[in-house]
Design an enzyme around this catalytic site. Structure first.
Site, PDB file in Angstrom:
ATOM      1  CB  SER A  73       3.720   0.447 -28.203  1.00  0.00           C
ATOM      2  OG  SER A  73       2.887  -0.450 -27.502  1.00  0.00           O
ATOM      3  CG  ASN A  74       5.120  -2.301 -23.831  1.00  0.00           C
ATOM      4  OD1 ASN A  74       4.519  -3.354 -23.972  1.00  0.00           O
ATOM      5  ND2 ASN A  74       4.631  -1.268 -23.137  1.00  0.00           N
TER       6      ASN A  74
END
Ligand code: CTP
Length: 419
Positions: A214-215
């Site tokens: 993810s980020n």
């Protein structure tokens, strides 16, 4: 209209009161008291010549805040940025012919005029000058320019002037000024009738049932735009990756996890929408073969992850659109403008919001952001660091203007081979 009830009308509003060098500066003292009585928090900014008519101390004591006169007075705080960023409205009363000219021409040679170059909130200018000056062609022209730009200029009144002559130049009645301030602060409904599809947050791409790629996106920017568009009258659907944010009032929220789910949710609603605003930080890569069981660490120390590219959702939506206005974001760490312009073109957008995610205090997870708005005609607006909600309104202002110009122009398509 102002009601005659004793209910204060400006509770919770932050107003910057600009005072310039006219004999009518003394009337700004009474105006300040009225704004305070109506519940506003008022910060006064004076020009040097205004201080010849009334002392800063008068405004300081009444407003309860230091009066700013000088752009260089503090090393700690850049007042020309911080004051307008917090303000709901700027009222300049009295505004001299010189002040009108500087505002119209975009000159910034003192704190007040420099502030106007960074302000995004409504600006109300209340001129006061000799009658002969008010009808001078250059003053007429500057007033015309300011009004065309959305500034509210409250016409001066006819009556005896400081020169002893009768003419149009007296500062407008306080009641009229207050009415203009209230009208400027009334909620705008300029997005009424529009259907806005917004994406927000990160996506999560599973490696196995417990791990994902993810980020750092918090979703705050997209949620702020959804909230602002709804408040301005639009119907809003917010397609969001996993976030911890509360659902904005009056907004339909569609929760997704992966880039693929986000693509499907947005594509299904594209035809419904009139504007698409893509703030989501979509994962560009996902594990090609996510494991159905938790990957055990034993003996896997050298295992590498096979990644495949996700679909570029924005480019895909843009290629399928009919009349929708397309707005994208560009999160960059270097060569901000060049990269943003490339994305604008490659994805066939009308507007791109370029933000440098390395700037201190802005970007991922923060409540503030700093951005440059670039449209496909090459128009560029550099915005200062501001709360994400204020940036949301600035983006909607720009998009709204583009929606109107679009009616006469052809929507672009992504360039062949663009991502
Ligand atoms: N975007 C998208 N689908 C993707 C990746 C990005 O729709 N798979 C959208 C984002 O929501 C944003 C815009 O495209 O509105 C630009 O995203 P950004 O992450 O800045 O750039 P990328 O296109 O991913 O390119 P790069 O990572 O190389 O900078």
């Amino acid at each position: 209209m102002i009601s005659d009830s004793s209910e204060p009308t400006l509770i919770g509003k932050q107003i910057v009161l600009g005072v310039t060098g006219s004999i009518a500066a003394y009337k700004a003292v009474a105006l300040l008291r009225t704004l305070l009585r109506e519940g506003a928090v008022v910060h006064v900014v004076m020009t040097q010549s205004a201080t010849k008519f009334v002392t800063p101390l008068t405004f300081e004591v009444l407003s309860g805040h230091p009066v700013s006169t000088d752009v260089f007075e503090s090393h700690q705080e850049m007042k020309h940025l911080s004051l307008p960023a917090q303000a709901d409205a700027i009222v300049i009363a009295p505004a001299t012919a010189n002040c009108l000219a500087k505002a119209a021409l975009g000159l910034g040679d003192d704190l007040l005029s420099t502030m106007l170059l960074t302000a995004q909130c409504p600006l109300i200018m209340v001129p006061a000058m000799d009658g002969g000056m008010w009808i001078h062609p250059s003053v007429r022209e500057h007033v015309g320019t300011l009004r065309a730009r959305g500034t509210i200029v409250v016409d001066p009144e006819i009556g005896p002037l400081a020169s002893g002559q009768i003419g149009q130049g007296r500062l407008a009645e306080e009641r009229k000024i207050l009415e203009s301030v209230l009208a400027a602060l009334a909620p705008q409904r300029d997005w009424q009738g529009q259907r806005v599809l917004i994406s927000a947050g990160p996506t999560q791409e599973p490696i196995d049932p417990v791990r994902f790629i993810s980020n750092r996106s918090s979703g705050k920017m997209g949620y702020a735009i959804a909230e602002a568009a709804q408040a301005r009258g639009a119907q809003v659907v917010l397609v969001t990756g996993p976030t911890t944010l509360p659902t904005p009032r009056g907004v339909e929220v569609v929760s997704v996890v992966t880039a693929e789910e986000m693509l499907k949710a947005l594509t299904a609603r594209l035809a419904w929408s009139t504007t698409v605003i893509m703030t989501a930080a979509v994962a560009d890569f996902r594990p090609a073969h996510p494991a159905s069981q938790k990957i055990k660490k034993q003996g896997r120390i050298t295992q590498t992850l096979d990644l495949e590219q996700t679909t570029d959702i924005l480019a895909s939506l843009s290629a399928q659109r009919t009349t929708q206005l397309m707005v994208g974001f560009a999160a960059e760490t270097n060569d901000l403008i060049a990269h943003a312009k490339d994305k604008l073109k490659a994805k066939g957008l009308d507007l791109i919001v370029a933000n440098d995610v390395t700037i201190e205090g802005a970007g991922f997870g923060r409540d503030q952001n700093v951005a440059v708005l670039i449209d496909r005609q090459g128009g560029m607006t550099e915005l200062p660091l501001m709360p994400k909600r204020a940036l949301a309104d600035a983006i909607l202002n720009r998009a709204h203007a583009l929606l109107h110009t679009r009616q006469t122009t052809q929507a672009p398509k992504p360039v062949a081979g663009g991502r």
